[in-house]
Design a protein around this motif. Structure first.
Motif, mmCIF file in Angstrom:
data_model
loop_
_atom_site.group_PDB
_atom_site.id
_atom_site.type_symbol
_atom_site.label_atom_id
_atom_site.label_comp_id
_atom_site.label_asym_id
_atom_site.label_seq_id
_atom_site.Cartn_x
_atom_site.Cartn_y
_atom_site.Cartn_z
ATOM 1 N N SER A 120 0.830 -1.212 0.000
ATOM 2 C CA SER A 120 0.000 0.000 0.000
ATOM 3 C C SER A 120 0.862 1.259 0.000
ATOM 4 O O SER A 120 0.601 2.195 -0.763
ATOM 5 C CB SER A 120 -0.921 0.010 1.224
ATOM 6 O OG SER A 120 -1.791 -1.082 1.195
ATOM 7 N N ILE A 121 1.886 1.281 0.832
ATOM 8 C CA ILE A 121 2.779 2.444 0.878
ATOM 9 C C ILE A 121 3.533 2.584 -0.445
ATOM 10 O O ILE A 121 3.748 3.699 -0.930
ATOM 11 C CB ILE A 121 3.753 2.340 2.074
ATOM 12 C CG1 ILE A 121 2.988 2.444 3.393
ATOM 13 C CG2 ILE A 121 4.823 3.405 2.017
ATOM 14 C CD1 ILE A 121 2.389 3.796 3.675
ATOM 15 N N SER A 122 3.895 1.460 -1.040
ATOM 16 C CA SER A 122 4.592 1.511 -2.336
ATOM 17 C C SER A 122 3.696 2.094 -3.427
ATOM 18 O O SER A 122 4.170 2.817 -4.299
ATOM 19 C CB SER A 122 5.064 0.122 -2.740
ATOM 20 O OG SER A 122 6.010 -0.357 -1.816
ATOM 21 N N ARG A 123 2.392 1.795 -3.373
ATOM 22 C CA ARG A 123 1.463 2.371 -4.345
ATOM 23 C C ARG A 123 1.371 3.888 -4.173
ATOM 24 O O ARG A 123 1.335 4.633 -5.152
ATOM 25 C CB ARG A 123 0.079 1.746 -4.194
ATOM 26 C CG ARG A 123 -0.013 0.357 -4.764
ATOM 27 C CD ARG A 123 -1.447 -0.143 -4.747
ATOM 28 N NE ARG A 123 -1.491 -1.482 -5.272
ATOM 29 C CZ ARG A 123 -1.947 -2.537 -4.609
ATOM 30 N NH1 ARG A 123 -2.417 -2.397 -3.388
ATOM 31 N NH2 ARG A 123 -1.941 -3.727 -5.166
ATOM 32 N N VAL A 124 1.326 4.336 -2.922
ATOM 33 C CA VAL A 124 1.285 5.781 -2.660
ATOM 34 C C VAL A 124 2.579 6.426 -3.139
ATOM 35 O O VAL A 124 2.561 7.485 -3.786
ATOM 36 C CB VAL A 124 1.048 6.049 -1.156
ATOM 37 C CG1 VAL A 124 1.222 7.520 -0.828
ATOM 38 C CG2 VAL A 124 -0.335 5.577 -0.738
ATOM 39 N N ASN A 125 3.718 5.781 -2.845
ATOM 40 C CA ASN A 125 5.006 6.323 -3.275
ATOM 41 C C ASN A 125 5.114 6.370 -4.797
ATOM 42 O O ASN A 125 5.714 7.298 -5.350
ATOM 43 C CB ASN A 125 6.155 5.517 -2.674
ATOM 44 C CG ASN A 125 6.341 5.806 -1.203
ATOM 45 O OD1 ASN A 125 5.898 6.830 -0.689
ATOM 46 N ND2 ASN A 125 6.998 4.895 -0.508
ATOM 47 N N ALA A 126 4.554 5.379 -5.493
ATOM 48 C CA ALA A 126 4.579 5.385 -6.961
ATOM 49 C C ALA A 126 3.759 6.552 -7.509
ATOM 50 O O ALA A 126 4.168 7.210 -8.471
ATOM 51 C CB ALA A 126 4.043 4.061 -7.497
ATOM 52 N N CYS A 127 2.632 6.827 -6.877
ATOM 53 C CA CYS A 127 1.808 7.971 -7.287
ATOM 54 C C CYS A 127 2.569 9.276 -7.069
ATOM 55 O O CYS A 127 2.559 10.162 -7.930
ATOM 56 C CB CYS A 127 0.498 7.964 -6.504
ATOM 57 S SG CYS A 127 -0.622 9.294 -6.923
ATOM 58 N N LEU A 128 3.251 9.391 -5.938
ATOM 59 C CA LEU A 128 4.044 10.593 -5.653
ATOM 60 C C LEU A 128 5.223 10.718 -6.615
ATOM 61 O O LEU A 128 5.537 11.809 -7.079
ATOM 62 C CB LEU A 128 4.548 10.562 -4.210
ATOM 63 C CG LEU A 128 3.497 10.792 -3.128
ATOM 64 C CD1 LEU A 128 4.082 10.491 -1.756
ATOM 65 C CD2 LEU A 128 2.957 12.196 -3.190
ATOM 66 N N LYS A 129 5.856 9.594 -6.913
ATOM 67 C CA LYS A 129 7.012 9.610 -7.818
ATOM 68 C C LYS A 129 6.611 10.042 -9.223
ATOM 69 O O LYS A 129 7.373 10.710 -9.927
ATOM 70 C CB LYS A 129 7.640 8.214 -7.857
ATOM 71 C CG LYS A 129 8.924 8.132 -8.629
ATOM 72 C CD LYS A 129 9.503 6.735 -8.550
ATOM 73 C CE LYS A 129 10.807 6.647 -9.318
ATOM 74 N NZ LYS A 129 11.392 5.312 -9.253
ATOM 75 N N LYS A 130 5.396 9.700 -9.612
ATOM 76 C CA LYS A 130 4.908 10.063 -10.938
ATOM 77 C C LYS A 130 4.532 11.545 -11.011
ATOM 78 O O LYS A 130 4.794 12.211 -12.013
ATOM 79 C CB LYS A 130 3.693 9.197 -11.282
ATOM 80 C CG LYS A 130 3.112 9.436 -12.653
ATOM 81 C CD LYS A 130 1.941 8.521 -12.897
ATOM 82 C CE LYS A 130 0.681 9.340 -12.770
ATOM 83 N NZ LYS A 130 -0.539 8.596 -13.026
ATOM 84 N N ASN A 131 3.934 12.089 -9.950
ATOM 85 C CA ASN A 131 3.362 13.436 -10.010
ATOM 86 C C ASN A 131 4.264 14.548 -9.493
ATOM 87 O O ASN A 131 4.232 15.656 -10.023
ATOM 88 C CB ASN A 131 2.046 13.474 -9.241
ATOM 89 C CG ASN A 131 0.963 12.671 -9.922
ATOM 90 O OD1 ASN A 131 0.897 12.605 -11.136
ATOM 91 N ND2 ASN A 131 0.117 12.042 -9.128
ATOM 92 N N LEU A 132 5.052 14.305 -8.454
ATOM 93 C CA LEU A 132 5.791 15.398 -7.833
ATOM 94 C C LEU A 132 6.913 16.001 -8.683
ATOM 95 O O LEU A 132 7.138 17.207 -8.589
ATOM 96 C CB LEU A 132 6.319 14.982 -6.469
ATOM 97 C CG LEU A 132 5.304 15.130 -5.334
ATOM 98 C CD1 LEU A 132 5.906 14.714 -4.018
ATOM 99 C CD2 LEU A 132 4.757 16.519 -5.236
ATOM 100 N N PRO A 133 7.636 15.253 -9.507
ATOM 101 C CA PRO A 133 8.641 15.919 -10.348
ATOM 102 C C PRO A 133 8.046 16.976 -11.274
ATOM 103 O O PRO A 133 8.645 18.035 -11.483
ATOM 104 C CB PRO A 133 9.264 14.771 -11.142
ATOM 105 C CG PRO A 133 9.069 13.575 -10.303
ATOM 106 C CD PRO A 133 7.759 13.794 -9.616
ATOM 107 N N VAL A 134 6.857 16.733 -11.790
ATOM 108 C CA VAL A 134 6.182 17.713 -12.639
ATOM 109 C C VAL A 134 5.829 18.945 -11.805
ATOM 110 O O VAL A 134 6.000 20.084 -12.250
ATOM 111 C CB VAL A 134 4.919 17.093 -13.283
ATOM 112 C CG1 VAL A 134 4.148 18.123 -14.078
ATOM 113 C CG2 VAL A 134 5.297 15.910 -14.149
#
Length: 173
Positions: free
Chosen positions: A75-89
């Protein structure tokens, strides 16, 4: 046999509690059996408008016996993947917005605010999906919550893992 009849008639009688008494009993019962929520703070190096770029996947000992460590990590990895995808932009738009801020009178920061809101909503939807899929069945509720930082007066977003109260099933409706 005649001695049992008056007791049996009293057996079927249903007594109603006052609404105030029932509310007080249920609040006392629920407060007594719900532990404090678990707070998962951001563990990343970059924070944009209070949202960190990752959360720690270390399993909290409070959740032992409630959820499997593998499910927690997934579950935490899914949240981190969402953050990794969106935060650099979001960071790129923040830098562009800061560079153009003087010329646009601050209007160049609006894309960053909208993107950050979209990232928060996607994490909230992900956590709601996780709750419906698994955690509500286990008596837990995950949500993204805004909290005050411990070290300063700034606000940050944390994952709050609440324990759902166990309702008394021994009392009639």
């Amino acid at each position: 046999m005649s001695v049992l009849l008056p007791n049996m008639a009293d057996f079927d009688t249903i007594y109603e509690l006052d609404e105030e008494d029932e509310r007080i009993v249920s609040e006392e019962h629920l407060a007594r059996y719900c532990p404090e929520p678990v707070i998962m703070r951001g563990a990343g190096h970059i924070t944009v408008f209070g949202l960190s770029n990752k959360f720690d996947t270390e399993f909290p000992s409070v959740l032992t016996g409630k959820v499997a460590p593998e499910e927690f990590k997934t579950s935490i990895s899914r949240v981190n993947a969402c953050l990794k995808k969106n935060l650099p932009v979001n960071v790129k738009w923040l830098l562009c917005g800061c560079l153009c801020c003087c010329c646009t009178v601050g209007c160049s920061l609006w894309p960053v605010i909208c993107l950050n809101k979209r990232t928060r909503r996607s994490i909230q939807k992900l956590l709601e999906w996780e709750n419906n899929r698994l955690y509500h069945k286990l008596g837990l509720h995950w949500k993204l919550s805004k909290r005050k930082c411990e070290s300063n007066n700034m606000m940050e977003y944390v994952i709050l893992i609440e324990f759902l109260p166990k309702y008394p099933i021994f009392r009639p409706d």
